[in-house]
Structures are given as C-alpha cells and as structure tokens.
Write a protein that holds these residues in place. Structure first.
Motif, PDB file in Angstrom:
ATOM      1  N   ARG A  15       0.833  -1.204   0.000  1.00  0.00           N
ATOM      2  CA  ARG A  15       0.000   0.000   0.000  1.00  0.00           C
ATOM      3  C   ARG A  15       0.871   1.259   0.000  1.00  0.00           C
ATOM      4  NH1 ARG A  15      -3.629  -0.289   4.954  1.00  0.00           N
ATOM      5  NH2 ARG A  15      -4.541   1.612   4.017  1.00  0.00           N
ATOM      6  N   ILE A  16       1.993   1.223   0.719  1.00  0.00           N
ATOM      7  CA  ILE A  16       2.923   2.357   0.686  1.00  0.00           C
ATOM      8  C   ILE A  16       3.492   2.522  -0.717  1.00  0.00           C
ATOM      9  CG2 ILE A  16       5.225   3.105   1.453  1.00  0.00           C
ATOM     10  CD1 ILE A  16       4.494   1.929   4.222  1.00  0.00           C
ATOM     11  N   ARG A  17       3.843   1.424  -1.359  1.00  0.00           N
ATOM     12  CA  ARG A  17       4.425   1.491  -2.695  1.00  0.00           C
ATOM     13  C   ARG A  17       3.421   2.041  -3.719  1.00  0.00           C
ATOM     14  NH1 ARG A  17       8.773  -1.755  -4.039  1.00  0.00           N
ATOM     15  NH2 ARG A  17       7.721  -2.683  -5.826  1.00  0.00           N
ATOM     16  N   ARG A  18       2.114   1.825  -3.474  1.00  0.00           N
ATOM     17  CA  ARG A  18       1.091   2.349  -4.387  1.00  0.00           C
ATOM     18  C   ARG A  18       0.647   3.763  -4.011  1.00  0.00           C
ATOM     19  NH1 ARG A  18      -1.221  -2.938  -3.637  1.00  0.00           N
ATOM     20  NH2 ARG A  18      -2.820  -2.006  -2.272  1.00  0.00           N
ATOM     21  N   GLY A  19       1.195   4.287  -2.925  1.00  0.00           N
ATOM     22  CA  GLY A  19       0.825   5.624  -2.505  1.00  0.00           C
ATOM     23  C   GLY A  19      -0.475   5.689  -1.732  1.00  0.00           C
ATOM     24  N   GLU A  20      -0.983   4.548  -1.264  1.00  0.00           N
ATOM     25  CA  GLU A  20      -2.248   4.506  -0.534  1.00  0.00           C
ATOM     26  C   GLU A  20      -2.068   4.667   0.977  1.00  0.00           C
ATOM     27  OE1 GLU A  20      -4.067   1.227  -3.708  1.00  0.00           O
ATOM     28  OE2 GLU A  20      -3.883   0.724  -1.569  1.00  0.00           O
ATOM     29  N   LEU A  21      -0.825   4.587   1.455  1.00  0.00           N
ATOM     30  CA  LEU A  21      -0.545   4.635   2.885  1.00  0.00           C
ATOM     31  C   LEU A  21       0.780   5.353   3.078  1.00  0.00           C
ATOM     32  CD1 LEU A  21      -1.414   3.512   5.768  1.00  0.00           C
ATOM     33  CD2 LEU A  21       0.120   1.586   5.267  1.00  0.00           C
ATOM     34  N   ASP A  22       0.861   6.219   4.084  1.00  0.00           N
ATOM     35  CA  ASP A  22       2.140   6.859   4.367  1.00  0.00           C
ATOM     36  C   ASP A  22       2.788   6.202   5.580  1.00  0.00           C
ATOM     37  OD1 ASP A  22       0.956   8.011   6.680  1.00  0.00           O
ATOM     38  OD2 ASP A  22       0.367   9.781   5.559  1.00  0.00           O
ATOM     39  N   PHE A  23       4.067   6.437   5.757  1.00  0.00           N
ATOM     40  CA  PHE A  23       4.809   5.781   6.827  1.00  0.00           C
ATOM     41  C   PHE A  23       4.247   6.139   8.202  1.00  0.00           C
ATOM     42  CE2 PHE A  23       7.863   5.351   3.407  1.00  0.00           C
ATOM     43  CZ  PHE A  23       8.428   4.102   3.650  1.00  0.00           C
ATOM     44  N   ALA A  24       3.815   7.392   8.367  1.00  0.00           N
ATOM     45  CA  ALA A  24       3.319   7.834   9.667  1.00  0.00           C
ATOM     46  C   ALA A  24       2.055   7.096  10.084  1.00  0.00           C
ATOM     47  CB  ALA A  24       3.060   9.336   9.641  1.00  0.00           C
ATOM     48  N   SER A  25       1.264   6.649   9.112  1.00  0.00           N
ATOM     49  CA  SER A  25       0.002   5.967   9.406  1.00  0.00           C
ATOM     50  C   SER A  25       0.147   4.452   9.436  1.00  0.00           C
ATOM     51  CB  SER A  25      -1.051   6.355   8.360  1.00  0.00           C
ATOM     52  OG  SER A  25      -1.244   7.755   8.322  1.00  0.00           O
ATOM     53  N   ALA A  26       1.305   3.947   9.056  1.00  0.00           N
ATOM     54  CA  ALA A  26       1.520   2.507   8.992  1.00  0.00           C
ATOM     55  C   ALA A  26       1.809   1.924  10.370  1.00  0.00           C
ATOM     56  CB  ALA A  26       2.674   2.204   8.039  1.00  0.00           C
ATOM     57  N   ASP A  27       1.821   0.612  10.444  1.00  0.00           N
ATOM     58  CA  ASP A  27       2.224  -0.089  11.662  1.00  0.00           C
ATOM     59  C   ASP A  27       3.581   0.457  12.117  1.00  0.00           C
ATOM     60  OD1 ASP A  27       3.764  -2.353  13.101  1.00  0.00           O
ATOM     61  OD2 ASP A  27       1.731  -3.168  13.008  1.00  0.00           O
ATOM     62  N   PRO A  28       3.785   0.704  13.409  1.00  0.00           N
ATOM     63  CA  PRO A  28       5.054   1.270  13.880  1.00  0.00           C
ATOM     64  C   PRO A  28       6.280   0.480  13.460  1.00  0.00           C
ATOM     65  CG  PRO A  28       3.412   1.327  15.629  1.00  0.00           C
ATOM     66  CD  PRO A  28       2.807   0.536  14.502  1.00  0.00           C
ATOM     67  N   ARG A  29       6.115  -0.823  13.232  1.00  0.00           N
ATOM     68  CA  ARG A  29       7.256  -1.638  12.830  1.00  0.00           C
ATOM     69  C   ARG A  29       7.769  -1.253  11.445  1.00  0.00           C
ATOM     70  NH1 ARG A  29       4.454  -7.283  14.446  1.00  0.00           N
ATOM     71  NH2 ARG A  29       2.664  -6.022  13.775  1.00  0.00           N
ATOM     72  N   VAL A  30       6.898  -0.695  10.616  1.00  0.00           N
ATOM     73  CA  VAL A  30       7.346  -0.247   9.295  1.00  0.00           C
ATOM     74  C   VAL A  30       8.351   0.878   9.442  1.00  0.00           C
ATOM     75  CG1 VAL A  30       6.641   0.755   7.101  1.00  0.00           C
ATOM     76  CG2 VAL A  30       5.190  -0.978   8.192  1.00  0.00           C
ATOM     77  N   GLY A  31       8.068   1.826  10.314  1.00  0.00           N
ATOM     78  CA  GLY A  31       9.011   2.913  10.551  1.00  0.00           C
ATOM     79  C   GLY A  31      10.311   2.424  11.153  1.00  0.00           C
ATOM     80  N   THR A  32      10.216   1.446  12.058  1.00  0.00           N
ATOM     81  CA  THR A  32      11.425   0.876  12.667  1.00  0.00           C
ATOM     82  C   THR A  32      12.311   0.241  11.609  1.00  0.00           C
ATOM     83  OG1 THR A  32      10.297   0.466  14.775  1.00  0.00           O
ATOM     84  CG2 THR A  32      12.269  -0.841  14.313  1.00  0.00           C
ATOM     85  N   VAL A  33      11.703  -0.541  10.724  1.00  0.00           N
ATOM     86  CA  VAL A  33      12.463  -1.210   9.666  1.00  0.00           C
ATOM     87  C   VAL A  33      13.008  -0.200   8.669  1.00  0.00           C
ATOM     88  CG1 VAL A  33      12.219  -2.732   7.661  1.00  0.00           C
ATOM     89  CG2 VAL A  33      11.373  -3.454   9.893  1.00  0.00           C
TER      90      VAL A  33
END
Length: 266
Positions: free
Chosen positions: A63-81
């Motif tokens: 969803r991030i790759r398609r522009g449907e989700l930003d990092f701030a709204s994603a699961d916190p583990r996405v930001g950690t990774v």
C-alpha cells in the motif's frame, strides 16, 4: 543424552525450521512448552510477513508502494524497519538499499530481522528451561542460533558451494550468532546493485557471520554487490567473519576486518 526436535513452516517464500536441542528424557510438559514456543515464533513471523510482503496486495508495504498509505500511518514496525534500512544503506555505502525496484522494498532486511525479533521473544526464553541446551532457526538457508553459556554445544553450519549443488565450501562453527548467505546460485540475478539497477555479478556468493541475522543478511548482500575483488568494506563492517566465492571460483576468507587467505578455484 540430547535429542533434537524440529518444526517447519513455509513463510516469506521459503521454508523456516525451528530446532530445539534438549534432553532426550524431556517429558510431555517440556515438549508442550517447546511446541508452544515454536508455534508462537511462526505466528509472529507470519504476522510480520503480512505487513511487509511485496507480493501481497493488501500488505502495508504494498500500500505504501502504491501511494495509498504513508509511513506515519503505517504499523510502527514499518518505521522501525525503514530507519534500520536507511542506517544500513549509509553503513554499506549504498551497497544495500531498501529503495529500489519501484519504491520502498525492505525484503533484504525483513527476513533476518523477523527471525531475530520472533526468536528473542519466543525461542530464546526456552534456554531458561533446565532441559533445553540450544536453539536454532534456519530461514531458507540463513541461520540464527542460541546456546546455553554453560553447555558445550556447538552448531555446525555448512556453506553451500554455489558452483556444485550438494557440496559445501566451508563449515562454520558457532555457539550463538547468525550466518547469512547471499548469491546468484539458487535464484539467479536477484541481487541488484542499487546504484545501477543491474544484477550484481562480481561474486557467486557471500557468507557473513554476525551477532544477529538482520546484520549478517545486510552485509552478505552488500558483499555480493561489492564483488569478490572489493573487500574494502570489511574493515568497518560489524561482522565477525565470512567468505566470498568469486565468479571464477576463488574463495576469499576474512575475519575481524582482515583478509585471511585466498583459496584458488578447484
């Protein structure tokens, strides 16, 4: 007398196996504790896969790759990774990157990281059980192991020969730590040079020994991208040792930032 129990599950496009070394006389209660730990390990890795898979349309990374989700709204583990991948890109001088192939793709980091995280949470505590001596995970050929400090148990990890299926070029012994191998032998040119976008071709395989699997996996990938002729990176890499098999079959071995030897092609 020791016995080894093994559990397997298909995850992240490969086979994961959990190995527990314990007293062969361990009773039903010990086996139940081991079963639960292995199941919880697999379940956590599966949950991580649902978040990070680039092959699932509904994953957060897709969803991030398609522009449907930003990092701030994603699961916190996405930001950690993402932060860890950025640090790895800097440390490897761009030889490893999670920003390629059409956007954010942390595939080269997440498998090892998931083993470290789920292993620490669900497997490593088993070492407090009196009948358990050592633990190991094999994630598609990458290995993470733990052993009780007071137990004389040594894991022996074979390093596959990329030119001869079924043969090995080295055996690595360790009590705790990780071994990761990257290369072109099994999956062809799947390792990409981030700077050029072309498949890396300067080494058939690279194997790295580190304290954890995420680190070992990152630097094994970086080593393949660097190629067998460039070992300048080993001086600052946070890894213990390793080896690189060149495109012509030579094996270069290193430890603690120093090359140990070059073994001619067989």
């Amino acid at each position: 007398m020791s016995g080894v129990r093994v559990w397997t599950r298909e995850l992240m496009g490969t086979v994961f196996s959990v190995h527990v070394v314990g007293d062969a006389s361990g009773g039903p209660e010990q086996r139940a504790v081991e079963d639960l730990a292995a199941a919880r390990f697999f379940d956590e890795v599966s949950g991580i896969e649902r978040i990070f898979s680039t092959f699932r349309d509904d994953s957060e990374v897709s969803r991030i790759r398609r522009g449907e989700l930003d990092f701030a709204s994603a699961d916190p583990r996405v930001g950690t990774v993402a932060a860890a991948c950025d640090e790895a890109e800097t440390a490897t001088a761009g030889r490893f990157s999670a920003h390629w192939r059409g956007g954010f793709d942390p595939t080269g980091y997440v498998k090892g990281w998931s083993v470290d995280i789920a292993g620490a949470g669900h497997l490593e505590p088993l070492l407090r059980e009196p009948g358990i001596r050592a633990l190991g995970v094999n994630a598609g050929g990458d290995v993470r192991v733990w052993s009780r400090p007071e137990t004389p148990w040594t894991w022996r990890v074979g390093v596959a020969d990329p030119a001869r299926r079924g043969s090995i070029v080295a055996t690595i012994e360790l009590t705790s730590g990780a071994v990761a191998t990257s290369g072109t032998a099994e999956r062809g040119g799947h390792i990409i040079e981030p700077a050029s976008g072309r498949p890396a071709g300067g080494a058939r395989s690279a194997t790295v020994v580190g304290a954890d699997l995420a680190t070992a996996d990152v630097w094994a990938t970086a080593a393949v991208v660097a190629g067998a002729e460039d070992l300048s990176w080993i001086r600052g890499a946070p890894v213990a040792s390793g080896l690189i098999v060149s495109s012509d079959g030579r094996v270069r071995r290193f430890a603690n930032g120093v090359e140990l030897c070059i073994v001619p092609a067989a």
